[in-house]
Design a protein around this motif. Structure first.
Motif, PDB file in Angstrom:
ATOM      1  N   ALA A   8      59.303  43.184  35.442  1.00 59.75           N
ATOM      2  CA  ALA A   8      59.537  44.558  35.876  1.00 59.75           C
ATOM      3  C   ALA A   8      58.181  45.261  35.905  1.00 59.75           C
ATOM      4  CB  ALA A   8      60.469  45.263  34.897  1.00 59.75           C
ATOM      5  N   ARG A  45      52.113  34.178  23.706  1.00 60.24           N
ATOM      6  CA  ARG A  45      52.271  34.497  22.272  1.00 60.24           C
ATOM      7  C   ARG A  45      52.435  36.005  22.048  1.00 60.24           C
ATOM      8  NH1 ARG A  45      48.591  37.260  19.216  1.00 60.24           N
ATOM      9  NH2 ARG A  45      46.905  36.089  20.193  1.00 60.24           N
ATOM     10  N   THR A  47      53.687  38.327  24.068  1.00 59.65           N
ATOM     11  CA  THR A  47      55.020  38.797  24.487  1.00 59.65           C
ATOM     12  C   THR A  47      56.062  38.397  23.453  1.00 59.65           C
ATOM     13  OG1 THR A  47      54.497  38.892  26.810  1.00 59.65           O
ATOM     14  CG2 THR A  47      56.808  38.485  26.274  1.00 59.65           C
ATOM     15  N   SER A  64      50.478  29.184  23.243  1.00 61.74           N
ATOM     16  CA  SER A  64      49.428  29.688  22.363  1.00 61.74           C
ATOM     17  C   SER A  64      48.374  28.610  22.192  1.00 61.74           C
ATOM     18  CB  SER A  64      50.022  30.053  20.996  1.00 61.74           C
ATOM     19  OG  SER A  64      48.992  30.274  20.055  1.00 61.74           O
ATOM     20  N   LYS A  65      47.125  29.029  22.219  1.00 59.51           N
ATOM     21  CA  LYS A  65      46.043  28.069  21.956  1.00 59.51           C
ATOM     22  C   LYS A  65      45.503  28.270  20.542  1.00 59.51           C
ATOM     23  CE  LYS A  65      44.396  27.437  26.730  1.00 59.51           C
ATOM     24  NZ  LYS A  65      44.998  26.158  27.028  1.00 59.51           N
ATOM     25  N   SER A  66      45.978  29.332  19.859  1.00 61.86           N
ATOM     26  CA  SER A  66      45.421  29.658  18.539  1.00 61.86           C
ATOM     27  C   SER A  66      46.237  29.053  17.394  1.00 61.86           C
ATOM     28  CB  SER A  66      45.338  31.181  18.371  1.00 61.86           C
ATOM     29  OG  SER A  66      46.651  31.725  18.348  1.00 61.86           O
ATOM     30  N   ILE A  97      58.561  34.570  31.569  1.00 62.74           N
ATOM     31  CA  ILE A  97      58.975  35.961  31.292  1.00 62.74           C
ATOM     32  C   ILE A  97      57.813  36.851  30.833  1.00 62.74           C
ATOM     33  CG2 ILE A  97      61.355  35.203  30.791  1.00 62.74           C
ATOM     34  CD1 ILE A  97      60.648  36.105  27.787  1.00 62.74           C
ATOM     35  N   GLY A  99      53.534  37.540  29.207  1.00 63.52           N
ATOM     36  CA  GLY A  99      53.143  38.820  29.798  1.00 63.52           C
ATOM     37  C   GLY A  99      52.071  38.670  30.872  1.00 63.52           C
ATOM     38  N   ASN A 101      48.910  37.988  31.039  1.00 61.36           N
ATOM     39  CA  ASN A 101      48.069  36.793  31.043  1.00 61.36           C
ATOM     40  C   ASN A 101      48.811  35.583  31.610  1.00 61.36           C
ATOM     41  OD1 ASN A 101      46.647  34.482  29.750  1.00 61.36           O
ATOM     42  ND2 ASN A 101      45.461  36.182  28.859  1.00 61.36           N
TER      43      ASN A 101
HETATM   44  N1  LIG Z   1      57.320  44.460  32.285  1.00 60.48           N
HETATM   45  C1  LIG Z   1      57.619  43.206  32.040  1.00 60.48           C
HETATM   46  O1  LIG Z   1      58.470  42.604  32.733  1.00 60.48           O
HETATM   47  C2  LIG Z   1      56.936  42.493  30.906  1.00 60.48           C
HETATM   48  C3  LIG Z   1      57.354  41.216  30.532  1.00 60.48           C
HETATM   49  C4  LIG Z   1      56.684  40.580  29.475  1.00 60.48           C
HETATM   50  C5  LIG Z   1      55.635  41.221  28.836  1.00 60.48           C
HETATM   51  N2  LIG Z   1      55.277  42.466  29.234  1.00 60.48           N
HETATM   52  C6  LIG Z   1      54.136  43.163  28.583  1.00 60.48           C
HETATM   53  O2  LIG Z   1      52.968  42.363  28.731  1.00 60.48           O
HETATM   54  C7  LIG Z   1      52.076  42.672  27.658  1.00 60.48           C
HETATM   55  C8  LIG Z   1      51.615  41.374  27.016  1.00 60.48           C
HETATM   56  O3  LIG Z   1      50.828  40.642  27.941  1.00 60.48           O
HETATM   57  P1  LIG Z   1      49.432  39.971  27.481  1.00 60.48           P
HETATM   58  O4  LIG Z   1      48.723  39.519  28.699  1.00 60.48           O
HETATM   59  O5  LIG Z   1      48.715  40.903  26.545  1.00 60.48           O
HETATM   60  O6  LIG Z   1      49.891  38.732  26.571  1.00 60.48           O
HETATM   61  P2  LIG Z   1      50.799  37.418  26.885  1.00 60.48           P
HETATM   62  O7  LIG Z   1      50.536  36.921  28.275  1.00 60.48           O
HETATM   63  O8  LIG Z   1      52.197  37.674  26.473  1.00 60.48           O
HETATM   64  O9  LIG Z   1      50.201  36.404  25.807  1.00 60.48           O
HETATM   65  C9  LIG Z   1      48.851  36.014  25.879  1.00 60.48           C
HETATM   66  C10 LIG Z   1      48.622  34.875  24.901  1.00 60.48           C
HETATM   67  O10 LIG Z   1      49.308  33.701  25.373  1.00 60.48           O
HETATM   68  C11 LIG Z   1      48.528  32.545  25.069  1.00 60.48           C
HETATM   69  N3  LIG Z   1      48.173  31.894  26.346  1.00 60.48           N
HETATM   70  C12 LIG Z   1      47.928  32.473  27.542  1.00 60.48           C
HETATM   71  N4  LIG Z   1      47.714  31.549  28.488  1.00 60.48           N
HETATM   72  C13 LIG Z   1      47.851  30.347  27.892  1.00 60.48           C
HETATM   73  C14 LIG Z   1      47.773  29.003  28.351  1.00 60.48           C
HETATM   74  N5  LIG Z   1      47.522  28.691  29.652  1.00 60.48           N
HETATM   75  N6  LIG Z   1      47.959  28.010  27.455  1.00 60.48           N
HETATM   76  C15 LIG Z   1      48.216  28.295  26.156  1.00 60.48           C
HETATM   77  N7  LIG Z   1      48.318  29.554  25.665  1.00 60.48           N
HETATM   78  C16 LIG Z   1      48.135  30.558  26.528  1.00 60.48           C
HETATM   79  C17 LIG Z   1      47.343  33.023  24.262  1.00 60.48           C
HETATM   80  O11 LIG Z   1      47.795  33.022  22.905  1.00 60.48           O
HETATM   81  P3  LIG Z   1      46.806  32.746  21.646  1.00 60.48           P
HETATM   82  O12 LIG Z   1      45.944  33.954  21.568  1.00 60.48           O
HETATM   83  O13 LIG Z   1      47.736  32.591  20.489  1.00 60.48           O
HETATM   84  O14 LIG Z   1      46.047  31.500  21.978  1.00 60.48           O
HETATM   85  C18 LIG Z   1      47.184  34.457  24.754  1.00 60.48           C
HETATM   86  O15 LIG Z   1      46.508  35.297  23.839  1.00 60.48           O
HETATM   87  C19 LIG Z   1      52.863  43.570  26.701  1.00 60.48           C
HETATM   88  O16 LIG Z   1      52.505  44.925  26.937  1.00 60.48           O
HETATM   89  C20 LIG Z   1      54.304  43.351  27.093  1.00 60.48           C
HETATM   90  O17 LIG Z   1      55.135  44.453  26.786  1.00 60.48           O
HETATM   91  C21 LIG Z   1      55.904  43.110  30.243  1.00 60.48           C
END
Ligand SMILES: NC(=O)c1ccc[n+]([C@@H]2O[C@H](COP(=O)([O-])OP(=O)(O)OC[C@H]3O[C@@H](n4cnc5c(N)ncnc54)[C@H](OP(=O)(O)O)[C@@H]3O)[C@@H](O)[C@H]2O)c1
Length: 167
Positions: A8, A45, A47, A64-66, A97, A99, A101
């Motif tokens: 969304a 991780r 999300t 997660s890579k951490s 689903i 986020g 990244n």
């Molecule tokens: N509106 C919507 O539909 C929706 C849906 C979902 C989320 N969101 C929002 O999105 C935001 C979060 O997004 P974000 O970008 O900060 O975080 P994210 O994408 O949820 O998580 C990023 C983490 O995922 C891991 N990661 C990413 N790529 C990877 C890969 N290729 N292989 C292994 N691990 C990987 C890493 O974890 P490690 O650091 O542990 O290595 C990285 O720090 C929040 O504000 C949330 O509310 C919105």
């Protein structure tokens, strides 16, 4: 196995702030639950930490890579391992689903998109990359009105759209 993404986003592609959603649209939540129930869902991780628990009736896969671990989810350091896991479980449609990244790095795998375009503009720190719809067919659309309570906006208007990638 089909790989789908569900997201969304607001008028400026905003999807989150402080690891939280930017709006509360109960019909959109219901829709998300209906579409993803019974399936594997794949998320980053951050999300997962923002949701705080595994969502019922779905198999949660967290990237997660951490070295992040949690009792209720399966963790993978590489998306291909997560896809293989779902395939071995005979999944037919896996849902990415979020986020920000994850949507960005996994977009090239996506065959089908379930999009909620929300009539919202505001502060955000997480964004979806602008989507180029050139090679996508719109296969479904439903428009929803804003909801007001006591003259105040309770939830914004939004459009639900499904796109499938052209072969
Ligand atoms: N509106 C919507 O539909 C929706 C849906 C979902 C989320 N969101 C929002 O999105 C935001 C979060 O997004 P974000 O970008 O900060 O975080 P994210 O994408 O949820 O998580 C990023 C983490 O995922 C891991 N990661 C990413 N790529 C990877 C890969 N290729 N292989 C292994 N691990 C990987 C890493 O974890 P490690 O650091 O542990 O290595 C990285 O720090 C929040 O504000 C949330 O509310 C919105």
């Amino acid at each position: 196995m089909k790989i789908s993404m569900i997201v969304a986003y607001g008028k400026n592609w905003e999807i989150g702030l402080d690891n939280q959603m930017l709006w509360h649209i109960s019909e959109d939540f219901k829709n998300f639950k209906k579409i993803t129930s019974g399936h594997h869902i794949l998320m980053g991780r951050k999300t997962f930490e923002s949701i705080g628990k595994a969502l019922p009736n779905r198999t949660s896969l967290v990237l997660s890579k951490s070295g992040f671990k949690h009792d209720e989810v399966y963790t993978f350091s590489d998306e291909k391992e997560a896809f293989d896991f779902a395939r071995r479980n005979t999944e037919e449609e896996l849902f990415i689903i979020g986020g920000a990244n994850i949507y960005k790095t996994l977009f090239n795998y996506v065959d089908k998109m379930y999009l909620s375009e929300v009539d919202f503009e505001g502060e955000a720190d997480a964004f979806l990359e602008e989507i180029d719809f050139t090679n996508w067919d719109l296969t479904e659309q439903k428009d929803y009105e804003a909801i007001f309570e006591d003259g105040k906006l309770k939830s914004p208007a939004w459009k639900f759209k499904v796109y499938e990638k052209r072969d």
